[in-house]
Design an enzyme around this catalytic site. Structure first.
Site, short mmCIF file in Angstrom:
data_model
loop_
_atom_site.label_atom_id
_atom_site.label_comp_id
_atom_site.label_asym_id
_atom_site.label_seq_id
_atom_site.Cartn_x
_atom_site.Cartn_y
_atom_site.Cartn_z
N SER A 118 0.79 -0.84 0.18
CA SER A 118 0.16 -0.16 -0.02
C SER A 118 0.84 1.11 0.34
O SER A 118 0.74 2.73 -0.94
CB SER A 118 -0.78 0.23 1.00
OG SER A 118 -0.35 -0.29 2.50
N HIS A 127 -0.70 4.56 7.31
CA HIS A 127 -0.33 4.81 6.46
C HIS A 127 0.05 6.34 6.54
O HIS A 127 -0.30 6.49 7.56
CB HIS A 127 -1.33 4.88 5.14
CG HIS A 127 -1.52 3.35 5.22
ND1 HIS A 127 -2.84 3.03 5.24
CD2 HIS A 127 -0.70 2.21 4.06
CE1 HIS A 127 -3.17 1.34 4.97
NE2 HIS A 127 -2.21 1.00 4.41
N ASP A 165 -3.84 7.40 8.62
CA ASP A 165 -4.90 7.15 9.09
C ASP A 165 -3.93 6.14 9.67
O ASP A 165 -2.67 5.73 9.77
CB ASP A 165 -5.82 5.70 8.34
CG ASP A 165 -4.83 4.73 7.10
OD1 ASP A 165 -3.52 4.44 7.24
OD2 ASP A 165 -5.57 3.82 6.23
#
Length: 388
Positions: free
Chosen positions: A59, A351, A348
């Site tokens: 990610s 991340h 978040d």
């Protein structure tokens, strides 16, 4: 005729003349710019020296591949407020805006690199492709069935190789593959998943790291056999200090020790591997970004780097906003959103914000130094793009 009336006529004529001249000049400049831009684009399209960018991993680099697979919202970011700061809408990137890979593409004068699974014109894939998948690891078993693992990402890359051979011919595609830069971020999920899913290792930590590094080694050699020569790597950040992992322990005022220990072990093994390959594998060149150290420096002294908050996430709920609920589409629906993501390191609980990624990309591209320690080495990504 009164003098004042005459002056008014002269003034109006000058205004008309100036307006005409300005409009004419603007038209000429506008036409020139259009011709220049079209010519530049056509020149870029036909430039055999264009260096492509291929992206693999998780990610930290995924630009939206998980939008197109059958998975859960735990591994997707295609809903608000993701993407709000730059794109104005969610794109599948796990941030409020752009990722490291987007900034690198910009620095390299490339368009945004498209996700492999994104439908559309294959012409977009002539400057590189993003194969990364949020939640993916070097191990097939990591979040198996919900992500695109590294082995499958390699299969997707081979399909693009066939596309290039059809488009450019065998010899030209071979040259382009060798000139391309391969940026990889993998390993974080192979370790963090153990804690997020409450798994117990049946082997030692060092053995687990050895398997992860072993799979990554095989992957690098496979890309090398196909023709890749220039590689960029992000090492694993201090996972135990991420809000989502910190709240797994009774006192969230410290980092989760075992998660941080695994990250340290991985990074040491990765560095050893890359320097060994540089010595033993002909033509192998690499850039290694110390994401762990770069992130820790910002968390320890956020104001030095333009942040106001170094530990709490911008989007989420609970202590440190460490519950992975941003957007309200996951298991926990409640979430809070900060007023200005630029003030935060974490977007978040797992991340980072666009501002953080922007700073990292600048270091990766330019080969910056911080606190007298090399952050990027032995090459910068900029240098990899320049060398043949």
């Amino acid at each position: 005729m009164r003098e004042s009336t005459l002056m008014e006529i002269v003034r109006r004529r000058r205004t008309i003349s100036f307006s005409f001249s300005f409009s004419f000049i603007f038209l000429i400049l506008f036409s020139f710019n259009v011709i220049f831009l079209v010519g530049a684009k056509n020149s870029h399209d036909g430039d055999n020296n264009v260096t492509a960018l291929f992206l693999f991993g998780d990610s930290f680099l995924d630009a939206g591949n998980n939008n197109y697979i059958n998975t859960t919202t735990l591994d997707q970011a295609n809903f608000p407020p993701y993407g709000q700061s730059f794109f104005g809408l969610p794109t599948g990137r796990f941030s409020d805006g752009r990722l490291i890979s987007d900034f690198i593409a910009e620095y390299a004068n490339l368009p945004l690199i498209p996700p492999f699974l994104e439908p559309g014109n294959s012409q977009k894939k002539l400057y590189g492709v993003n194969f990364a998948s949020a939640g993916a690891g070097a191990l097939v078993e990591t979040f198996q069935g919900s992500v695109i693992n590294l082995r499958t990402q390699l299969d997707h890359y081979k399909k693009v190789g066939r596309l290039w051979r059809t488009r450019f011919g065998k010899e030209e595609s071979k040259k382009r593959i060798s000139r391309a830069v391969y940026l990889i971020s993998v390993g974080s999920n192979d370790y963090s998943s153990l804690f997020l899913t409450n798994q117990s290792l049946s082997i030692s930590m060092s053995q687990h790291v050895d398997i992860v590094i072993g799979n990554l080694t095989t992957f690098i050699h496979d890309i090398y056999k196909i023709g890749g020569r220039k590689f960029g790597f992000l090492n694993v950040p201090d996972l135990g200090c991420f809000p989502a992992l910190r709240i797994l322990q009774p006192k969230s005022d410290s980092c989760l020790r075992d998660a941080s220990r695994l990250a340290n072990m991985h990074n040491k093994a990765l560095s050893n591997l890359l320097f060994k390959m540089q010595r033993q594998v002909k033509g192998f060149k690499f850039s290694l970004f110390d994401m762990k150290k770069s992130l820790r420096l910002r968390m320890q002294n956020p104001s030095k780097f333009g942040f106001k908050e170094g530990e709490e996430a911008c989007c989420g709920t609970g202590k440190l906003r460490g519950v992975f609920s941003c957007g309200g589409k996951r298991i926990v629906k409640e979430y809070k959103l900060c007023e200005n993501p630029k003030d935060y390191i974490f977007w978040d609980s797992l991340h980072l914000t666009e501002n953080t990624y922007n700073q990292f990309a600048n270091l990766i591209w330019n080969g910056g130094h911080m606190s007298d320690s090399l952050v990027v080495g032995p090459y910068s990504i900029n240098k990899l793009f320049q060398i043949s």
